[in-house]
Write a protein that holds these residues in place. Sequence first.
Motif, mmCIF file in Angstrom:
data_model
loop_
_atom_site.group_PDB
_atom_site.id
_atom_site.type_symbol
_atom_site.label_atom_id
_atom_site.label_comp_id
_atom_site.label_asym_id
_atom_site.label_seq_id
_atom_site.Cartn_x
_atom_site.Cartn_y
_atom_site.Cartn_z
ATOM 1 N N LYS A 145 -0.881 9.112 -7.214
ATOM 2 C CA LYS A 145 -0.091 7.903 -7.268
ATOM 3 C C LYS A 145 -0.474 7.052 -5.910
ATOM 4 O O LYS A 145 -0.037 5.847 -6.011
ATOM 5 N N PHE A 146 -0.893 7.687 -4.987
ATOM 6 C CA PHE A 146 -1.059 7.113 -3.509
ATOM 7 C C PHE A 146 -2.182 6.156 -3.616
ATOM 8 O O PHE A 146 -3.349 6.662 -4.090
ATOM 9 N N ASP A 147 -2.233 5.085 -2.656
ATOM 10 C CA ASP A 147 -3.540 4.640 -2.345
ATOM 11 C C ASP A 147 -4.573 5.211 -1.373
ATOM 12 O O ASP A 147 -5.681 5.181 -1.611
ATOM 13 N N VAL A 148 -3.746 5.619 -0.248
ATOM 14 C CA VAL A 148 -4.551 6.321 0.724
ATOM 15 C C VAL A 148 -3.858 7.778 1.040
ATOM 16 O O VAL A 148 -2.346 7.735 1.030
ATOM 17 N N ILE A 149 -4.634 8.675 1.440
ATOM 18 C CA ILE A 149 -3.963 10.217 1.889
ATOM 19 C C ILE A 149 -4.493 10.317 3.110
ATOM 20 O O ILE A 149 -5.466 10.380 3.537
ATOM 21 N N MET A 180 0.950 -0.961 0.058
ATOM 22 C CA MET A 180 -0.031 0.064 0.073
ATOM 23 C C MET A 180 0.952 1.156 0.187
ATOM 24 O O MET A 180 1.728 1.338 0.715
ATOM 25 N N ARG A 181 0.590 2.192 -0.865
ATOM 26 C CA ARG A 181 1.209 3.408 -0.908
ATOM 27 C C ARG A 181 0.487 4.485 -0.012
ATOM 28 O O ARG A 181 -0.617 4.895 -0.523
ATOM 29 N N VAL A 182 1.146 5.127 0.895
ATOM 30 C CA VAL A 182 0.341 6.268 1.562
ATOM 31 C C VAL A 182 1.092 7.455 1.885
ATOM 32 O O VAL A 182 2.344 7.386 2.222
ATOM 33 N N ALA A 183 0.378 8.373 1.737
ATOM 34 C CA ALA A 183 0.793 9.801 1.877
ATOM 35 C C ALA A 183 0.568 10.402 3.203
ATOM 36 O O ALA A 183 -0.772 10.256 3.545
ATOM 37 N N GLN A 184 1.413 10.759 3.909
ATOM 38 C CA GLN A 184 0.898 11.213 5.387
ATOM 39 C C GLN A 184 1.275 12.810 5.085
ATOM 40 O O GLN A 184 2.430 13.262 4.958
ATOM 41 N N VAL A 185 0.332 13.694 5.361
ATOM 42 C CA VAL A 185 0.226 15.185 5.242
ATOM 43 C C VAL A 185 0.326 15.789 6.642
ATOM 44 O O VAL A 185 -0.727 15.431 6.947
ATOM 45 N N THR A 186 1.139 16.523 6.989
ATOM 46 C CA THR A 186 1.169 17.016 8.203
ATOM 47 C C THR A 186 1.718 18.330 8.241
ATOM 48 O O THR A 186 2.808 18.426 7.431
ATOM 49 N N THR A 244 4.759 1.472 1.657
ATOM 50 C CA THR A 244 5.544 2.615 1.256
ATOM 51 C C THR A 244 5.115 4.058 1.693
ATOM 52 O O THR A 244 3.747 4.083 1.514
ATOM 53 N N VAL A 245 5.703 4.696 2.176
ATOM 54 C CA VAL A 245 5.213 5.957 2.963
ATOM 55 C C VAL A 245 6.137 7.088 2.267
ATOM 56 O O VAL A 245 7.265 7.051 2.228
ATOM 57 N N GLU A 246 5.247 8.206 2.144
ATOM 58 C CA GLU A 246 5.852 9.482 1.949
ATOM 59 C C GLU A 246 5.287 10.371 2.947
ATOM 60 O O GLU A 246 4.105 10.581 3.038
ATOM 61 N N VAL A 247 6.167 11.275 3.388
ATOM 62 C CA VAL A 247 5.613 12.395 4.505
ATOM 63 C C VAL A 247 5.608 13.725 3.418
ATOM 64 O O VAL A 247 6.760 14.110 3.057
ATOM 65 N N ILE A 248 4.486 14.646 3.371
ATOM 66 C CA ILE A 248 4.533 15.680 2.846
ATOM 67 C C ILE A 248 4.323 16.703 3.969
ATOM 68 O O ILE A 248 3.278 16.698 4.780
#
Length: 384
Positions: free
Chosen positions: A83-87, A1-7, A34-38
């Motif tokens: 491109k993410f599965d969940v934001i 799962m690709r997850v964007a963590q927006v903080t 897979t995680v990306e923090v924005i």
Amino acid sequence: MRVAQVTPYFLPHNGGMEMYVYNLSKNLINEGHTVEVITANVPEGRSVEVMDGILVRRLKCLGEPLRNPLVPSIFLLLNELKKFDVIHIHNVYSFTALSFPILKKFCKIPIVLTHHGQLMFGEPMKDLCVRIYEKSARGVVLNSVDTAVALSDSDARQISQQNGGTAADRSPSGHPRNVVTIPNGYDDGKFRPMDTRECKEALGLPPDRKMILNVGRLYGAVKGHEYLIEAMSRIVKKRKDVLCVIVGPGRLYDTLDRQIRSLGLEEYVVLAGGKPHDEIPLWLNACDLFVLPSLSEGNPTVMFEAFGCGKPFVGTRVGGVPEIVTSDDYGLLVDPANPDDLAEKVLTALDREWDREAILACSEQYTWENITREIVGVYDQVLR
């Protein structure tokens, strides 16, 4: 799962929300996601970096009104977000959260929001701005996400009361059906019991004093530091073998220092300033009692970290704290803004023999490994 963590903020900007996003991201990666923090570029650093295996993208910040970074460049990330599965958005009181009802129409990606407690500054004009936001824009944000994660039932009820809705929209608990309660967590690899005397020695603290510890930024009256200092003026009349250490940076340092001096508490209260997060386990293990005198909280990370170190807790009946401290086997509760009640409970706690094993048993359910599994369950649900 690709997850964007927006903080709004992320490390090295330090706080409970920042540690929440960091620990969640690390544990998601450990589970193979897979995680990306924005986040906002505050404090200013590299625009893209990898921190402990977490990809971090930092956006240009145009200002921070009411501790809320303005990052309009998030609207330029439309193709990146698709491109993410969940934001996963953090903090409903933020520009980034407010932008997502618009972005969602274009991204068409499931959105989860963690509500990190009620925002309170303890300053009339700032708190008025927050209340206006709550009555206007906050409902738009909460109604646009697929699921909101509240850190406590107290916060879930507050969301329910302010957002209205019909009985058909609610779960059997009375909360809106898109609101779930998942508490905060702590890193049990870092926050674990250590020898108290050895930790005091490592920090240069007197071994023969009962140490009362508070950890929290000195940025506003909401953390209740003034009431802890006032309580100490009552405590030292009963016993002299105490030392209260307040760890944390912030603009109230000089104000609190003047209060300490005016009460003649220089030998009993120490403002230790900010400390690296990796050093906090030493301070927690050095103390005999952890105290949290806040006027408002969500579900404070440091409370779980104290329990993870086997330390008893005295805290105010605010936010999710009473939902965690459900037994006096591991903590005592006091009324907020009440130094007399606080002093009485601290003295009671210092005189008591605490069962460290009971405290540790309480903490086990709140490890980040367990909390992450619950949040992944939320992701799976919104994807279905």
